[in-house]
Design an enzyme around this catalytic site. Sequence first.
Site, mmCIF file in Angstrom:
data_model
loop_
_atom_site.group_PDB
_atom_site.id
_atom_site.type_symbol
_atom_site.label_atom_id
_atom_site.label_comp_id
_atom_site.label_asym_id
_atom_site.label_seq_id
_atom_site.Cartn_x
_atom_site.Cartn_y
_atom_site.Cartn_z
ATOM 1 N N SER A 1 5.044 -10.211 0.539
ATOM 2 C CA SER A 1 4.374 -11.133 -0.392
ATOM 3 C C SER A 1 3.128 -11.693 0.290
ATOM 4 O O SER A 1 3.079 -11.824 1.513
ATOM 5 C CB SER A 1 5.318 -12.249 -0.819
ATOM 6 O OG SER A 1 5.903 -12.876 0.297
ATOM 7 N N ARG A 2 2.124 -12.016 -0.511
ATOM 8 C CA ARG A 2 0.802 -12.318 0.044
ATOM 9 C C ARG A 2 0.194 -13.567 -0.556
ATOM 10 O O ARG A 2 0.518 -13.961 -1.664
ATOM 11 C CB ARG A 2 -0.138 -11.145 -0.242
ATOM 12 C CG ARG A 2 0.281 -9.819 0.391
ATOM 13 C CD ARG A 2 -0.302 -9.667 1.763
ATOM 14 N NE ARG A 2 0.254 -8.555 2.520
ATOM 15 C CZ ARG A 2 -0.309 -8.077 3.637
ATOM 16 N NH1 ARG A 2 -1.423 -8.590 4.098
ATOM 17 N NH2 ARG A 2 0.256 -7.094 4.293
ATOM 18 N N SER B 1 -1.240 -3.682 10.169
ATOM 19 C CA SER B 1 -0.940 -4.624 9.092
ATOM 20 C C SER B 1 0.364 -5.366 9.380
ATOM 21 O O SER B 1 1.326 -4.762 9.856
ATOM 22 C CB SER B 1 -0.790 -3.879 7.770
ATOM 23 O OG SER B 1 -1.967 -3.192 7.466
ATOM 24 N N ALA B 2 0.376 -6.663 9.064
ATOM 25 C CA ALA B 2 1.572 -7.499 9.194
ATOM 26 C C ALA B 2 2.067 -7.621 10.635
ATOM 27 O O ALA B 2 3.258 -7.699 10.890
ATOM 28 C CB ALA B 2 2.690 -7.006 8.269
ATOM 29 N N CYS B 3 1.122 -7.626 11.597
ATOM 30 C CA CYS B 3 1.475 -7.855 13.006
ATOM 31 C C CYS B 3 0.851 -9.150 13.528
ATOM 32 O O CYS B 3 0.739 -9.351 14.735
ATOM 33 C CB CYS B 3 1.034 -6.692 13.876
ATOM 34 S SG CYS B 3 2.061 -5.220 13.679
ATOM 35 N N ASP C 1 -9.108 -9.845 9.284
ATOM 36 C CA ASP C 1 -8.626 -8.500 8.967
ATOM 37 C C ASP C 1 -9.634 -7.388 9.256
ATOM 38 O O ASP C 1 -9.242 -6.310 9.662
ATOM 39 C CB ASP C 1 -8.210 -8.444 7.489
ATOM 40 C CG ASP C 1 -7.357 -7.231 7.154
ATOM 41 O OD1 ASP C 1 -6.530 -6.834 7.985
ATOM 42 O OD2 ASP C 1 -7.520 -6.678 6.051
ATOM 43 N N HIS D 1 -10.389 -2.400 11.715
ATOM 44 C CA HIS D 1 -9.287 -3.229 11.211
ATOM 45 C C HIS D 1 -9.024 -4.336 12.235
ATOM 46 O O HIS D 1 -8.014 -4.313 12.925
ATOM 47 C CB HIS D 1 -8.064 -2.330 11.022
ATOM 48 C CG HIS D 1 -6.961 -2.937 10.235
ATOM 49 N ND1 HIS D 1 -5.653 -2.494 10.314
ATOM 50 C CD2 HIS D 1 -6.951 -3.961 9.341
ATOM 51 C CE1 HIS D 1 -4.893 -3.203 9.500
ATOM 52 N NE2 HIS D 1 -5.655 -4.099 8.903
ATOM 53 N N ARG E 1 0.845 -1.193 0.000
ATOM 54 C CA ARG E 1 0.000 0.000 0.000
ATOM 55 C C ARG E 1 0.881 1.243 0.000
ATOM 56 O O ARG E 1 1.970 1.242 0.563
ATOM 57 C CB ARG E 1 -0.888 0.029 1.244
ATOM 58 C CG ARG E 1 -2.115 -0.876 1.158
ATOM 59 C CD ARG E 1 -2.967 -0.743 2.388
ATOM 60 N NE ARG E 1 -2.300 -1.280 3.558
ATOM 61 C CZ ARG E 1 -1.691 -0.577 4.477
ATOM 62 N NH1 ARG E 1 -1.680 0.752 4.409
ATOM 63 N NH2 ARG E 1 -1.095 -1.152 5.497
ATOM 64 N N TYR F 1 -1.610 -3.601 -7.019
ATOM 65 C CA TYR F 1 -1.256 -4.411 -5.872
ATOM 66 C C TYR F 1 -2.277 -4.351 -4.725
ATOM 67 O O TYR F 1 -2.607 -3.268 -4.226
ATOM 68 C CB TYR F 1 0.121 -4.004 -5.305
ATOM 69 C CG TYR F 1 0.534 -4.966 -4.237
ATOM 70 C CD1 TYR F 1 1.074 -6.206 -4.576
ATOM 71 C CD2 TYR F 1 0.305 -4.692 -2.904
ATOM 72 C CE1 TYR F 1 1.392 -7.127 -3.605
ATOM 73 C CE2 TYR F 1 0.615 -5.614 -1.929
ATOM 74 C CZ TYR F 1 1.155 -6.830 -2.283
ATOM 75 O OH TYR F 1 1.446 -7.750 -1.315
ATOM 76 N N LYS G 1 -9.492 -2.538 1.986
ATOM 77 C CA LYS G 1 -9.208 -1.350 2.796
ATOM 78 C C LYS G 1 -10.051 -0.159 2.356
ATOM 79 O O LYS G 1 -10.472 0.650 3.184
ATOM 80 C CB LYS G 1 -7.721 -1.000 2.701
ATOM 81 C CG LYS G 1 -6.796 -2.136 3.025
ATOM 82 C CD LYS G 1 -6.993 -2.679 4.406
ATOM 83 C CE LYS G 1 -5.946 -3.764 4.675
ATOM 84 N NZ LYS G 1 -6.054 -4.373 5.987
ATOM 85 N N ARG H 1 3.243 -3.709 17.584
ATOM 86 C CA ARG H 1 4.543 -4.378 17.586
ATOM 87 C C ARG H 1 5.495 -3.452 18.329
ATOM 88 O O ARG H 1 5.896 -2.425 17.804
ATOM 89 C CB ARG H 1 4.964 -4.587 16.127
ATOM 90 C CG ARG H 1 6.246 -5.310 15.874
ATOM 91 C CD ARG H 1 6.525 -5.353 14.385
ATOM 92 N NE ARG H 1 5.690 -6.318 13.690
ATOM 93 C CZ ARG H 1 6.010 -7.599 13.504
ATOM 94 N NH1 ARG H 1 7.152 -8.063 13.946
ATOM 95 N NH2 ARG H 1 5.201 -8.404 12.865
HETATM 96 O O1 SAT Z 1 -2.372 -4.832 1.173
HETATM 97 S S1 SAT Z 1 -3.426 -4.782 2.193
HETATM 98 O O2 SAT Z 1 -3.708 -3.393 2.542
HETATM 99 O O3 SAT Z 1 -4.631 -5.402 1.720
HETATM 100 C C1 SAT Z 1 -2.899 -5.618 3.561
HETATM 101 C C2 SAT Z 1 -2.592 -4.758 4.711
HETATM 102 O O4 SAT Z 1 -1.747 -3.874 4.591
HETATM 103 O O5 SAT Z 1 -3.193 -4.961 5.778
HETATM 104 MN MN MN Z 2 -5.020 -5.406 7.268
#
Ligand code: SAT
Ligand code: MN
Length: 591
Positions: free
Chosen positions: A375-376, A257-259, A284, A235, A78, A206, A215, A407
Site C-alpha cells: 500500500s502506498r 523498491s521497498a528497501c 526514488d 533509481h 508493478r 496501479y 518508472k 536487502r
Molecule cells: O509502484 S512503483 O513502481 O512506483 C514503486 C516501486 O516499485 O518502486
Molecule cells: Mn522505486
Amino acid sequence: MPKPSLGNCNTRNKSVIRWVDDMAKLCKPEKVHWCDGSPAEKEALTREAVAAGVLIELNQKKRPGCYLHRSNPNDVARVEQCTYICTDSQEEAGPTNNWAPPKAMYQKLYGLLEGAMRGRTLYVVPYLMGPPGSPLAKVGLEITDSIYVALSMGIMTRMGNIAFEHLGESDDFNRGLHSMLDVNPDRRFICHFPHDNTIISVGSAYGGNVLLGKKCLALRIGSFLARNEGWFAEHMLILKVESPTGEVTYVAAAFPSACGKTNFAMLLPPPRYKGWKIQTIGDDIAWMKPGADGRLYAINPEAGYFGVVPGTNQATNPSAMTTISRDTIFTNVGLLPDGDVWWEGKDGPEPKECIDWRGKPWTPASPDKAAHPNSRFAVPMANNPVLAPEVNDPNGVPISAIIFGGRRATTMPLVFQAFNWVHGVYVGATVGSEMTAAAVGGAGQVRRDPMAMLPFCGYNMGDYFRHWLNMRKKIKHLPRIFHVNWFRKDENGNFLWPGFGENMRVLKWIVDRCHHRVGAEEGALGWMPVLEDFDLKGLKNFGPVEFNKVQAVNEEDWRKEALSHEELFMRLHATLPKEFIFTRELLITRL
Ligand code: SAT
Ligand code: MN
C-alpha cells in the site's frame, strides 16, 4: 486552432494537439479534459472522483486533504512479466527485459485501445519532470482514462500549463497513453518504445504501471535517453547532509523498491547527532549529469513521494508521518471507523476493527493484513518538513557519494567502500536483494538487481554497465562509491543493526571518507571502516563485538556470492564489459 473534439485544450503546440487528437480518435472518449494543474481543477477533479467512488474522503479534521483509493485486488503492484521494451532488435532490450518488436506491439495495443474510452473522460496530463528551467528537465504528456492517475500525477509531477511553458513549440516530449481497459491481468501491458519516446500502458490502474512519469519515463525511457545523451537516470534517492559546522555533502543511494529509500532520504539523526541535519532532495529517482566544474550534478525529476505505507511510524520515519498528515492519496490501506486510515506498523494500539484494503470488515483476528504490504501514499514533496530548498535548483546538487544497497539477511556487511570507480560500478552491478511486495511474485527470494535497476533499465543491461564505465572519463571529480546493508540478521533471525535513524552513523563514516577525514582498512570486498573511526557511542547493546559481526566477511558465503555474480554475467555475456571479468577475478583472489 484546436478542434472542438479536444475539449478545453490549453496549448497551441501543434505536435501536442495532433497527437492528442489522434489518440482521442482511437480511444473515442466521451469527453476530453486538459489538465491545467490549478488548485481549482484539483478540487473539482477530487470532488468528481469522490462522487464516482474512486476516492473515499477521509476524516478532514484528522487528515485534511486526504483520500483513500482502493485498487482492484488483482492490481496492487508493478508487474514485471507484463512490462516490455520494444526495440527493433531483441539485443537492444537485452536478456533482462521482456522484448517485443515495436510494430507488432503497436498493432496489438492499438487494437485493445480502439474505442476503449467510450463513455469515459480522456484526461490529458501535461507534466514536467525536474525543476522548471533545468537543462535536465523533460516534458511528458500522459493521456489517461483514470481520474486517480490524473490526480496522482498532479501530486507526483509538476503538472499542468507549466509543462507547456517549458515545451514551447518543440515536439520533444514523451508520449504516454494509458487506459485501464477492464483492469484484466490478461490484457495488462506496460510497453516502452524508447526510439519513439513513447509509452503505452493498458489494463492496470496501479502506481508504477500507470503514473507514467515515474518508472516508465524517468527510469526506463530516461535511462535510454541518458545513455545517448551522456547522463544518468537512476533509481536513487538524493539527500543532503549538513554537519554542525555547516559543511554540506550530497549523497545519492540506490536500493531496490521497498528497501527504505524514502526512510533514508528523510532520516532523522539520533539525539547524539545534535546539530546534524539530513534533508531530502529526492526519495526514488535521480537524474545526474556532469557539470562544468567536473562534478556530477543531480536533480530529482519528481515533485512528490509514492512511498510504502506499512511500517511507517514516528520511530521509523517521523518526517514522513508529518508529510502524510495532509494532502495525501492513500492507496490500499485500512479505513478506521472514525474516517482515519490504518496500516500495519502505524503508531498506537491496533484498532478493534476497520475496513481492510479490499473493503471488507477486518479485526485483529483476521488472517489477512488490513493494509496491503505494498500500500502506498502519494503526497506532494512540499509537505516534507525536511525538504532541501535545493530541490528546485535547476542546476541540481553536486554528488560526493553514491551508495548501493540491497536487502540481505546474510553475506553483506553493514558498509564498505569500493576501491575505485570501476570496482564501484562492479559493486553496484552485482547488488543482490530479497524481493519485496513492490513487484508481483517471488517475495523473499534473493535476486541480482544491478544498481536496483533490473526492472527499470530501458535497454541492454550490459550496455548500461558500459555506459557507467564510460562516464568515468566525463566526470573529473568522481563520486566515491559505497555499499550498505541495513538488513543483515543473526542466527536467530534478528536484525544485527538497529537501522533507521542510527543509519546516520554509517552516513557519517561515508561523509568522513568523502572529505578525507578518516582512513580505512583494505579488505577483500573494499575499504572497510576502522573500528575507531566508526561511531558506536550511545548505541544500546551494540559494541565492537556486534560491529565485527555485522561487518564480518564469511568466506563460504562469499564463494557462493561470487558464483552468483557469475550467473548474472552468463546471462549478459554478449555485452558484459570485460572489466567485470577481471574485477571478479580480483575479488576471488582477495577472498
Ligand atoms: O509502484 S512503483 O513502481 O512506483 C514503486 C516501486 O516499485 O518502486
Ligand atoms: Mn522505486
